[in-house]
Motif scaffolding. Structure first.
Motif, PDB file in Angstrom:
ATOM      1  N   MET A   1       3.967  -1.788  24.846  1.00 48.27           N
ATOM      2  CA  MET A   1       3.605  -0.613  25.623  1.00 48.27           C
ATOM      3  C   MET A   1       4.603   0.508  25.396  1.00 48.27           C
ATOM      4  O   MET A   1       5.806   0.272  25.329  1.00 48.27           O
ATOM      5  N   LYS A   2       4.104   1.720  25.280  1.00 48.52           N
ATOM      6  CA  LYS A   2       4.948   2.904  25.190  1.00 48.52           C
ATOM      7  C   LYS A   2       4.395   3.957  26.135  1.00 48.52           C
ATOM      8  O   LYS A   2       3.177   4.136  26.229  1.00 48.52           O
ATOM      9  N   ALA A   3       5.255   4.623  26.856  1.00 54.28           N
ATOM     10  CA  ALA A   3       4.811   5.646  27.796  1.00 54.28           C
ATOM     11  C   ALA A   3       5.717   6.859  27.705  1.00 54.28           C
ATOM     12  O   ALA A   3       6.927   6.741  27.513  1.00 54.28           O
ATOM     13  N   GLU A   4       5.118   8.036  27.835  1.00 47.21           N
ATOM     14  CA  GLU A   4       5.890   9.261  27.889  1.00 47.21           C
ATOM     15  C   GLU A   4       5.289  10.202  28.921  1.00 47.21           C
ATOM     16  O   GLU A   4       4.065  10.290  29.055  1.00 47.21           O
ATOM     17  N   ARG A   5       6.157  10.858  29.677  1.00 52.88           N
ATOM     18  CA  ARG A   5       5.648  11.827  30.651  1.00 52.88           C
ATOM     19  C   ARG A   5       5.267  13.100  29.907  1.00 52.88           C
ATOM     20  O   ARG A   5       6.070  13.663  29.164  1.00 52.88           O
ATOM     21  N   VAL A   6       4.032  13.549  30.107  1.00 50.08           N
ATOM     22  CA  VAL A   6       3.542  14.723  29.386  1.00 50.08           C
ATOM     23  C   VAL A   6       3.359  15.930  30.295  1.00 50.08           C
ATOM     24  O   VAL A   6       3.164  17.049  29.808  1.00 50.08           O
ATOM     25  N   SER A   7       3.437  15.717  31.616  1.00 55.99           N
ATOM     26  CA  SER A   7       3.296  16.843  32.539  1.00 55.99           C
ATOM     27  C   SER A   7       3.884  16.475  33.880  1.00 55.99           C
ATOM     28  O   SER A   7       3.835  15.312  34.303  1.00 55.99           O
ATOM     29  N   ARG A   8       4.461  17.467  34.538  1.00 57.31           N
ATOM     30  CA  ARG A   8       4.976  17.296  35.892  1.00 57.31           C
ATOM     31  C   ARG A   8       4.584  18.544  36.680  1.00 57.31           C
ATOM     32  O   ARG A   8       4.849  19.674  36.229  1.00 57.31           O
ATOM     33  N   MET A   9       3.928  18.365  37.821  1.00 54.90           N
ATOM     34  CA  MET A   9       3.455  19.495  38.615  1.00 54.90           C
ATOM     35  C   MET A   9       3.836  19.320  40.081  1.00 54.90           C
ATOM     36  O   MET A   9       3.781  18.201  40.606  1.00 54.90           O
ATOM     37  N   THR A  10       4.207  20.420  40.713  1.00 53.83           N
ATOM     38  CA  THR A  10       4.380  20.426  42.159  1.00 53.83           C
ATOM     39  C   THR A  10       3.003  20.480  42.817  1.00 53.83           C
ATOM     40  O   THR A  10       1.987  20.702  42.159  1.00 53.83           O
ATOM     41  N   GLY A  11       2.980  20.314  44.128  1.00 56.69           N
ATOM     42  CA  GLY A  11       1.712  20.383  44.841  1.00 56.69           C
ATOM     43  C   GLY A  11       1.011  21.724  44.649  1.00 56.69           C
ATOM     44  O   GLY A  11      -0.202  21.781  44.445  1.00 56.69           O
ATOM     45  N   SER A  12       1.769  22.812  44.711  1.00 55.12           N
ATOM     46  CA  SER A  12       1.163  24.133  44.527  1.00 55.12           C
ATOM     47  C   SER A  12       0.660  24.301  43.098  1.00 55.12           C
ATOM     48  O   SER A  12      -0.385  24.921  42.860  1.00 55.12           O
ATOM     49  N   GLU A  13       1.373  23.741  42.146  1.00 58.70           N
ATOM     50  CA  GLU A  13       0.918  23.806  40.750  1.00 58.70           C
ATOM     51  C   GLU A  13      -0.342  22.969  40.541  1.00 58.70           C
ATOM     52  O   GLU A  13      -1.223  23.345  39.743  1.00 58.70           O
TER      53      GLU A  13
END
Length: 367
Positions: free
Chosen positions: A1-13
């Motif tokens: 398995m390989k994983a990468e974070r591709v997006s991070r958003m706040t609640g407003s975003e």
């Protein structure tokens, strides 16, 4: 398995992101982290392969999360898959569930996203296999972040994803590590033989949609079941010479639609149209091997089907047939007709109802 974070958003975003797709503002929207996950699964022959999918986690202090598996609708371009595209149904819907506090997993299916080979469109076993193996990979990823997942998965999906959701539900019932809590498919093509193909041939489906779906289904099933000897057996010229390459996963829907005719009669040979009306041999085998999703489920997980009278992509008769099959097996099942609306609107109208049911603890309480 390989994983990468591709997006991070706040609640407003998140609200801004979903707002672009027409979602109403969500009160107390949680921020989310989106991961692309690559993992091992099995191909149409049961051999080893890899697939990709998306996992969206809410930004929360909770250490145990309920999980929604979302199965996306028909897409012919591998670049539109949930783990790759930054917008579109396959990305919006997992984010929608995650911002409400669920962990949300969305498999690309085989041959889409960054998975190898061609996509086996509407192939029941690999829709379920790719989805369940993503859930297991996602559990390992969450564990690395000291988060545990509820083993009883809430399952939903739209269009092709409705078919995949039912397949996943049955597979989860047989799994040693996971289980299914509830299933809420939206406008799924559950009965190709008795509902969808007849509607495609007799004109109840939109002509361009029917031509596209049939071309996609036939070229995909031919790779698995050899449903014609040569493309010219099924497709009229000039489509026989280009349809296989056109549906190889590298062309978007606009390109494909422009290259295909506006009716099924223009696409298929008269002889093959006749076969669709009375399938036999390898064609019948391909249909019946993959028309089982509503007959494979056992009692234990409630099912709420959603569909629309006005749908000219996936006719309501598919869900009516599914409901009949489920009730014959004593599954707690219901069907909500969301009205005289089109295919995409059926998703928009059904989604809040699915969310509300899941939030109420679907499958953990009566009803």
């Amino acid at each position: 398995m390989k994983a990468e974070r591709v997006s991070r958003m706040t609640g407003s975003e998140v609200n801004a992101f979903l707002g672009k797709a027409g979602f109403p503002a969500i009160e107390n929207a949680k921020g989310v982290d989106v991961y692309r996950v690559s993992y091992r699964t099995v191909d149409v022959n049961g051999g080893p392969t890899t697939a990709t999918g998306s996992l969206v986690l809410p930004q929360t202090s909770a250490h145990e999360l309920r999980v929604v598996s979302y199965s996306h609708g028909t897409m012919a371009d591998r670049r539109e898959a949930p783990s790759v595209a930054s917008t579109g149904e396959g990305r919006y819907l997992p984010v929608y569930f995650a911002t409400h506090g669920f962990a949300a997993a969305a498999a690309d299916y085989l041959g889409l996203g960054e998975g190898p080979g061609a996509h086996p469109y509407m192939h029941t076993a690999t829709e379920a296999g790719a989805s369940i193996d993503l859930l297991k990979a996602a559990r390992r990823l969450a564990g690395q972040q000291q988060v545990t997942f509820d083993k009883r998965i809430m399952v939903t999906g739209f269009s092709q994803g409705g078919h995949a959701a039912m397949a996943l539900g049955a597979a989860l019932q047989k799994d040693r590590d996971l289980d299914v809590s509830a299933i809420a498919p939206i406008s799924g093509p559950f009965d190709i033989e008795h509902a969808e193909f007849p509607a495609a041939v007799d004109g109840r489906l939109d002509g361009r949609s029917a031509a596209f779906y049939l071309a996609y289904w036939l070229t995909s099933m031919d790779r698995v079941y050899d449903v014609y000897d040569e493309p010219s057996e099924a497709f009229r010229p000039p489509y026989d010479a280009k349809v296989t390459d056109l549906l190889d996963g590298s062309h978007d829907l606009g390109t494909i639609a422009a290259a295909l005719p506006s009716t099924v009669d223009e696409l298929l040979t008269p002889a093959y149209l006749g076969k669709l009306g009375k399938p036999t041999g390898r064609l019948l085998k391909a249909i019946r091997r993959n028309d089982t999703t509503c007959r494979d489920l056992r009692p234990g997980a409630p099912v709420r089907l959603f569909a629309a009278t006005g749908d000219r992509d996936v006719v309501l008769a598919n869900s009516e047939s599914c409901l009949k099959d489920l009730r014959a097996r004593h599954v707690d099942a219901s069907l909500m007709d969301v009205g005289d609306v089109n295919h995409l609107t059926s998703l928009r109208l059904s989604l809040p109802k699915v969310l509300a049911w899941f939030q109420q603890g679907a499958g953990t309480t009566a009803g």
